[in-house]
Design a protein around this motif. Structure first.
Motif, mmCIF file in Angstrom:
data_model
loop_
_atom_site.group_PDB
_atom_site.id
_atom_site.type_symbol
_atom_site.label_atom_id
_atom_site.label_comp_id
_atom_site.label_asym_id
_atom_site.label_seq_id
_atom_site.Cartn_x
_atom_site.Cartn_y
_atom_site.Cartn_z
ATOM 1 N N GLU A 169 0.836 -1.206 0.000
ATOM 2 C CA GLU A 169 0.000 0.000 0.000
ATOM 3 C C GLU A 169 0.866 1.249 0.000
ATOM 4 O OE1 GLU A 169 -3.227 0.046 2.829
ATOM 5 O OE2 GLU A 169 -3.556 -2.095 2.531
ATOM 6 N N TYR A 170 1.925 1.224 0.803
ATOM 7 C CA TYR A 170 2.866 2.344 0.833
ATOM 8 C C TYR A 170 3.521 2.506 -0.532
ATOM 9 C CZ TYR A 170 6.885 5.174 2.346
ATOM 10 O OH TYR A 170 7.835 6.153 2.473
ATOM 11 N N LEU A 171 3.855 1.391 -1.180
ATOM 12 C CA LEU A 171 4.439 1.447 -2.517
ATOM 13 C C LEU A 171 3.486 2.123 -3.491
ATOM 14 C CD1 LEU A 171 6.618 0.702 -4.604
ATOM 15 C CD2 LEU A 171 5.475 -1.522 -4.835
ATOM 16 N N ASN A 172 2.214 1.759 -3.441
ATOM 17 C CA ASN A 172 1.228 2.394 -4.324
ATOM 18 C C ASN A 172 1.171 3.898 -4.087
ATOM 19 O OD1 ASN A 172 0.398 0.130 -5.741
ATOM 20 N ND2 ASN A 172 -1.145 -0.391 -4.239
ATOM 21 N N ASP A 173 1.218 4.305 -2.818
ATOM 22 C CA ASP A 173 1.219 5.719 -2.477
ATOM 23 C C ASP A 173 2.469 6.414 -3.034
ATOM 24 O OD1 ASP A 173 0.342 8.141 -1.002
ATOM 25 O OD2 ASP A 173 2.121 7.719 0.230
ATOM 26 N N LEU A 174 3.622 5.775 -2.855
ATOM 27 C CA LEU A 174 4.874 6.349 -3.370
ATOM 28 C C LEU A 174 4.827 6.512 -4.891
ATOM 29 C CD1 LEU A 174 7.582 4.417 -1.323
ATOM 30 C CD2 LEU A 174 7.040 6.860 -1.171
ATOM 31 N N LEU A 175 4.323 5.505 -5.569
ATOM 32 C CA LEU A 175 4.264 5.575 -7.035
ATOM 33 C C LEU A 175 3.328 6.685 -7.505
ATOM 34 C CD1 LEU A 175 4.287 1.767 -7.877
ATOM 35 C CD2 LEU A 175 6.170 3.407 -8.166
ATOM 36 N N ALA A 176 2.223 6.874 -6.805
ATOM 37 C CA ALA A 176 1.302 7.963 -7.159
ATOM 38 C C ALA A 176 1.963 9.318 -6.910
ATOM 39 C CB ALA A 176 0.008 7.848 -6.355
ATOM 40 N N ARG A 177 2.672 9.432 -5.797
ATOM 41 C CA ARG A 177 3.362 10.694 -5.490
ATOM 42 C C ARG A 177 4.495 10.958 -6.479
ATOM 43 N NH1 ARG A 177 4.788 9.497 0.405
ATOM 44 N NH2 ARG A 177 6.397 11.056 0.006
#
Length: 109
Positions: A28-36
């Protein structure tokens, strides 16, 4: 408003964070990082005039692409490992169920 140099620094900082999120399996954190990171890329290209920054941006994009290929390989390897683990768990469940059926049959006799 962020300068082009600030955005390049921000974008570069995502590399270590993304790699660590994959290593730690924080999806989930990875998904957030990729969006950012995507947002940062969009801001970077909307502010760049394309002139003197063109070579630096091209190098940066090639670096991001190489890193993404590496990250994808790591995620794919983890996916395959998880599939093998799931297969072993399913086989274990089937074995336990078969044992229980046989055990129940012997208990009835």
């Amino acid at each position: 408003m962020d300068s082009v140099n600030d955005l390049i620094k921000e974008l570069t900082a995502f590399s270590d964070l993304i790699g660590q999120a994959i290593d730690d399996e924080k999806w989930e954190y990875l998904n957030d990082l990729l969006a950012r990171r995507q947002d940062c890329l969009e801001r970077l290209f909307s502010r760049s005039d394309g002139g003197e920054d063109k070579n630096e941006l091209s190098s940066l994009l090639r670096k991001v692409q190489r890193e993404d290929e590496h990250y994808m390989a790591k995620v794919q390897a983890r996916k395959l490992a998880l599939q093998k683990e799931a297969g072993a768990l399913n086989q274990g469940r089937k074995s336990i169920k078969a044992y229980q059926v046989i055990s129940d049959d012997f208990a009835r006799e």
